[in-house]
Every structure is written in structure tokens, then in C-alpha cells.
Design a protein around this motif. Structure first.
Motif, mmCIF file in Angstrom:
data_model
loop_
_atom_site.group_PDB
_atom_site.id
_atom_site.type_symbol
_atom_site.label_atom_id
_atom_site.label_comp_id
_atom_site.label_asym_id
_atom_site.label_seq_id
_atom_site.Cartn_x
_atom_site.Cartn_y
_atom_site.Cartn_z
ATOM 1 N N SER A 1 -6.374 -9.070 0.823
ATOM 2 C CA SER A 1 -5.706 -8.021 0.072
ATOM 3 C C SER A 1 -4.502 -8.631 -0.624
ATOM 4 N N SER B 1 -14.751 2.497 -8.391
ATOM 5 C CA SER B 1 -14.531 3.768 -9.085
ATOM 6 C C SER B 1 -15.848 4.495 -9.338
ATOM 7 N N ASP C 1 -12.747 -3.227 -8.632
ATOM 8 C CA ASP C 1 -12.129 -1.912 -8.817
ATOM 9 C C ASP C 1 -13.022 -1.004 -9.655
ATOM 10 N N MET D 1 -15.758 2.689 -2.224
ATOM 11 C CA MET D 1 -15.563 1.399 -1.552
ATOM 12 C C MET D 1 -16.591 1.154 -0.453
ATOM 13 N N ASN E 1 -9.867 -4.264 -4.071
ATOM 14 C CA ASN E 1 -9.794 -3.153 -3.118
ATOM 15 C C ASN E 1 -10.544 -3.511 -1.846
ATOM 16 N N ALA F 1 0.826 -1.209 0.000
ATOM 17 C CA ALA F 1 0.000 0.000 0.000
ATOM 18 C C ALA F 1 0.860 1.259 0.000
ATOM 19 N N THR G 1 -5.192 -6.870 -8.461
ATOM 20 C CA THR G 1 -6.468 -6.170 -8.570
ATOM 21 C C THR G 1 -7.293 -6.354 -7.305
#
Length: 544
Positions: free
Chosen positions: A441, A506, A502, A510, A459, A212, A457
């Protein structure tokens, strides 16, 4: 793309010099040039402040500063330590900067400055403007940053937080303070906006939570031949889009395709009160491109399931326990349904508290006649994983546990799983000949041959109920189209699952993301990766 340890990277650099005649000085110059290119492409003429350590990472920083200055960008270079303490190619590049600064040389009307920082008081006087280049510590760090280096890291992070819209932090190779070889931070570290890593990503670049700190990760080729990377002992890979694209290309629907030719999935899922998981999985099977899906569920759950699933989904009722879960008495009927199916998936919403359900699950896996995907309560029903239960090339098994399920399968604690995800997933896959998808993750995919793949990929919004059920359906649906390629199907499914998440984040953010949103964006993810062939070619006839 291979993921390397610091030692593996050092060995590749050494072989590049010895076999190819490319000097260390040339490698440093090329590395600095690649970072300068990235900065110029992103920030145009913003001034640059370069934080340099005394090692090769700092030498890279000196090259970056010189190249930016040559292109008309003001550069301030701060060496944390004394010039006389540096050596080799790094020292040569620092001496160039020092001479330029002392001679008050200008390039396109701008200056370059150089200062040695040896005290905390001097560090606190640094003024950061524009781009901050982090070239402090690099890939050789094995202990927490301390002293002046910890102070420098703190200054970079504080300036970024105080003025988030005026600073861009670019880390060279890896954010300073991280260990290249560990997924967990070992001390204070730079929180970069962008990291340019050379030749290949390192473990600290690729695995969560350390990754991250990268911000956006760019892998820059600095002249190392591909052959040397291929010869590396690393068995750890970072997934790239082309892997999923290749699978979609080979699973392309020909003009003569029909529903039976593109896969028929049996999904054993759901129980009284847990039909939503089966509905999510079954819809995803179809969205993945399989031609048919049948959900076999507990008899009392079937009526509600019919109202929740897509219209195109078929259902079958199986004998159940008094709690409304599939019972062992349903085994013969389930085996009949499994005959000639392309793929069997078992687990979402199954329930695993009753011994009858556990016995049913164990025998279904043992007697499988096709590739099998096992998730959720299917895994819980098998925990701890029986020593004599193994996958095979003829009837492969894919398991998709989250850390808690993996802990139950292996008898380890959650903390142990999270701390050593690569080795635990690899050991499970090797000893049981099972493709193992350890979710989280940066989801890990471990193959029975010991290769491990890290998925970039996805989130944090995907940490929501039903996300795993969607992945189960996606693995099963893709695998049904190419049952002979279980690893490739699994890799494509994990990549596309994260990409769909993802895309959803967008659009929605989230916090509000749900599993249904992942499904809703799966088509876009497939189109993005698969391109025009996924859209089909219209057939037309004309006369001229």
C-alpha cells in the motif's frame, strides 16, 4: 511533489515570513480560506461544526468558521480548552469569533456560535450537523491524543459512523491524532472524508496505513514560493500524474515506428506448474507498448505456456532441472537470447528452490548486457542479496520486492520492513546502486541517488495473485521503449499499474479483482494519463 516533516514545514513557513514578508496572520487567513473554498465547493449550504484545538490548527478552524459564516452558512465553533490559554494569531481569530457570537451578529440571516469545552460532559452535549471540521491538533503532535482531545476525536468518528450520509468530516492539514512524521498511527485519530493539507503533504498524509485517514487528500497552496520548497532538505516525493504523462510523451511513437524500434524484451520466467506468471508478465510487456517479447522458460513448461500466452508472444525452451525449473546449463543459451535485447526481465514463476536455478539467476544478473528487471523468484534466488552484486548506470537493475522478499534480501524481519519502508528501501538502493520498488500500500520507489518516491495509486484489491507479475511486465515494457531512462520508466510503470487497478476496482469492486483485470484496464489508464497523443492522428488526404 515533496513530502515534508513537521519541522521542515515549520522552517518553510518561517522563511516565507522572513524572506517574502508574508505574515503568519496572512498565512493563517489564506489557509482558512482555502479550506472554506473546498467546503463550499462540495457541500453548498450545509451547516458547519468546527472542532478547534488551542494551537494554530485551531486558529485555522476559527478562520474557516468565520469565512463560511460570511457566506451564509451557520457555524458552531467549539474550542477544546479556554480562550485565555491560546496565543498569537490563533487567539486573535478566536476572539473575533467570540465577539461575533456574543453580539448575536448575523450574516445573510444565519448566526455563528462559540463555546469553550473544558469537560467531557460538555463535549458529549455537542450536536453535529452537516460538515464537521477537524481543526484540533494539526502537524505538531508527537504523542497519542488523550483527555478531551481523545474524546473529541471519538465524537467525530462516532457521529460519522452513525450518520454516514449526513456528515462530511474535513480535516485541516492532517487528521487529528496522527503524527505528521510517522506512517503508523500513534493513538486515536480522526477518520476524515477529506483532508486539506497546506503547501505540501506530510509523511502521515502520504504513507500507509496512516494516509487512509485522509479520505481524499487536497494540497492547497497558501502563498509559499516554490523556491522554498525546492530548497527544502526533503528527499521524499509524492508521485503525480504528470510524471507518468511526461514519460509517455517522450516515449511517443513516431510515424516511422516499427516493432524493433519500440523495444524488444527477453522475459526469463516460468517453470513446470508456474507458467501463469510468465503469461501475465509477457502480455503486459506488449500492452505497455514494447514491440517484441520472448519468454525463455523451462523446456517442459514451454508447451503449456504457449497455450496460455497472447498469440503475439514468442517462446524459447531452456535446459531444466529435474523439478522442471531453468538450470544452470541453460546459461549460454539464455545469454545468446539476451544479446541485443532492449531489456531483460527475470523472475515470475521461475522457481528458486534448486541451487542450479539460483546459480543461473546470479550469473545472468552478473553478465547482463542490458537493463534488468528482477522480481519474485528472481529475487528469492539471490537472497540474501550478494554484497558484491551492484547495478550500474550502463546496465541498471530494477528490483520489485514485496515486504517478504525484501526481508529475505536484507536479512530483516517482515515487521522491520513494514515499520521502516522508506529508510530500508533507500539504504538498499544507495548501497547497491539499484532502483528499488518496495511494493505494498503506497508502493515506495527508491533511487540510487537517495531520492524516494511514494505512489498514491492502487488499492487493496490488487493484493491478489499475479499483480506483481503484471508490474514486472509493465516496468520491462515501458523501459524497453526508453532504456536510457530507467527511473522515469519505473515511476511511470508503478503509477500506471496502480491506476489500472483503481479503474478495475471502480468497475468490479476490490474483492473480485484479479491480475488479469489490471491488464484489461491498462489501456484505459494509459489513455487517461497520456491523452490524445496515445490515440494517434489519422492520416487522410483530401482535395479541394
Amino acid at each position: 511533489m515533496k513530502i515534508l516533516t513537521a519541522q521542515q514545514m515549520r522552517e518553510i513557513d518561517r522563511l516565507t515570513v522572513e524572506r517574502c514578508g508574508i505574515s503568519y496572520a496572512t498565512l493563517m487567513e489564506t489557509a482558512g480560506n482555502r479550506v472554506a473554498e473546498v467546503i463550499l465547493a462540495r457541500s453548498e449550504s450545509s451547516p458547519c461544526v468546527v472542532f478547534c484545538g488551542k494551537g494554530n490548527n485551531g486558529g485555522d478552524g476559527a478562520v474557516i468558521a468565520r469565512l463560511l459564516w460570511m457566506r451564509g452558512i451557520h457555524a458552531d465553533v467549539f474550542l477544546f480548552g479556554k480562550l485565555e490559554e491560546t496565543r498569537g494569531e490563533a487567539r486573535a481569530n478566536f476572539e473575533i469569533i467570540k465577539r461575533l457570537a456574543e453580539s448575536e451578529a448575523t450574516s445573510k440571516g444565519v448566526e455563528i456560535t462559540f463555546a469553550e469545552i473544558t469537560t467531557v460532559e460538555q463535549a458529549e452535549e455537542i450536536v453535529c450537523l452537516g460538515v464537521i471540521v477537524d481543526a484540533l491538533l494539526g502537524t505538531g503532535l508527537t504523542r497519542p491524543a488523550e483527555g478531551l482531545y481523545a474524546k473529541a476525536i471519538g465524537i467525530i468518528n462516532e457521529d460519522k459512523r452513525l450518520l454516514p450520509n449526513t456528515h462530511t468530516v474535513v480535516s485541516v492539514d492532517i487528521p487529528s491524532g496522527l503524527s505528521s512524521d510517522l506512517q503508523q498511527p500513534i493513538g486515536p485519530y480522526v477518520e476524515a472524508d477529506l483532508t486539506v493539507s497546506f503547501t505540501a503533504p506530510k509523511i502521515g498524509n502520504a504513507l500507509a496505513p496512516a494516509c487512509a485517514a485522509n479520505g481524499k487528500l487536497i494540497i492547497a497552496n497558501i502563498g509559499t514560493p516554490d523556491q522554498l520548497l525546492a530548497e527544502s532538505e526533503s528527499r521524499l516525493y509524492l508521485l503525480e500524474e504528470w510524471g507518468a504523462a511526461d514519460f509517455l510523451r517522450f516515449a511517443y511513437r513516431g510515424v516511422d515506428a516499427h516493432k524493433a524500434s519500440v523495444g524488444d524484451v527477453l522475459l526469463i520466467a516460468g517453470s513446470r506448474g508456474k507458467t501463469g506468471a510468465a503469461a501475465l508478465s509477457s502480455e503486459t510487456v506488449l500492452r505497455a507498448g514494447a514491440g517484441l517479447v520472448t519468454v525463455a522458460t523451462a523446456r517442459s513448461a514451454q508447451p503449456l505456456l504457449v497455450t496460455q500466452t497472447q498469440t503475439e508472444v514468442m517462446t524459447e525452451a531452456l535446459d531444466e532441472t529435474h523439478d522442471g525449473a531453468i538450470s544452470h546449463e541453460a546459461l549460454d543459451r539464455a545469454m545468446q537470447l539476451a544479446q541485443k535485447r532492449s531489456v531483460i526481465a527475470i523472475g515470475p514463476g521461475l522457481s528458486s528452490s534448486d541451487e542450479s536455478t539460483r546459480a543461473f539467476t546470479r550469473e545472468m544478473v552478473e553478465r547482463r548486457t542490458a537493463p534488468m528487471v528482477i522480481d519474485a523468484d528472481g529475487l528469492n534466488a539471490l537472497a540474501p542479496w550478494p554484497e558484491d552484486l551492484k547495478g550500474s548506470d550502463e546496465a541498471p537493475i530494477i528490483v520489485t520486492p514485496h515486504p517478504g522478499e525484501m526481508a529475505r534480501l536484507t536479512g530483516k524481519t517482515n515487521a522491520e520492513i513494514v515499520a521502516d519502508r522508506i529508510n530500508i528501501a533507500r539504504d538498499f538502493a544507495l548501497t547497491r546502486h539499484i532502483i528499488t520498488v518496495l511494493k505494498g500500500s503506497r508502493t515506495i520507489i527508491a533511487a540510487p541517488d537517495g531520492q524516494v518516491y511514494v505512489n498514491p495509486t492502487g488499492n487493496a484489491g490488487m493484493a491478489t495473485a499475479g499483480s506483481g507479475d503484471v508490474l514486472t511486465g509493465l516496468v520491462a515494457g515501458l523501459l524497453a521503449q526508453r532504456p536510457s531512462e530507467p527511473l522515469e520508466a519505473t515511476i511511470a510503470a508503478v503509477y500506471l499499474h496502480g491506476l489500472a487497478g483503481d479503474l478495475a476496482a471502480s468497475k468490479l469492486g476490490m474483492r473480485s479483482l484479479t491480475a488479469s483485470d489490471i491488464i484489461a484496464n491498462l489501456s484505459q489508464a494509459i489513455l487517461q494519463v497520456g491523452g490524445d497523443p496515445e490515440r494517434g492522428q489519422p492520416n487522410s488526404i483530401s482535395t479541394i
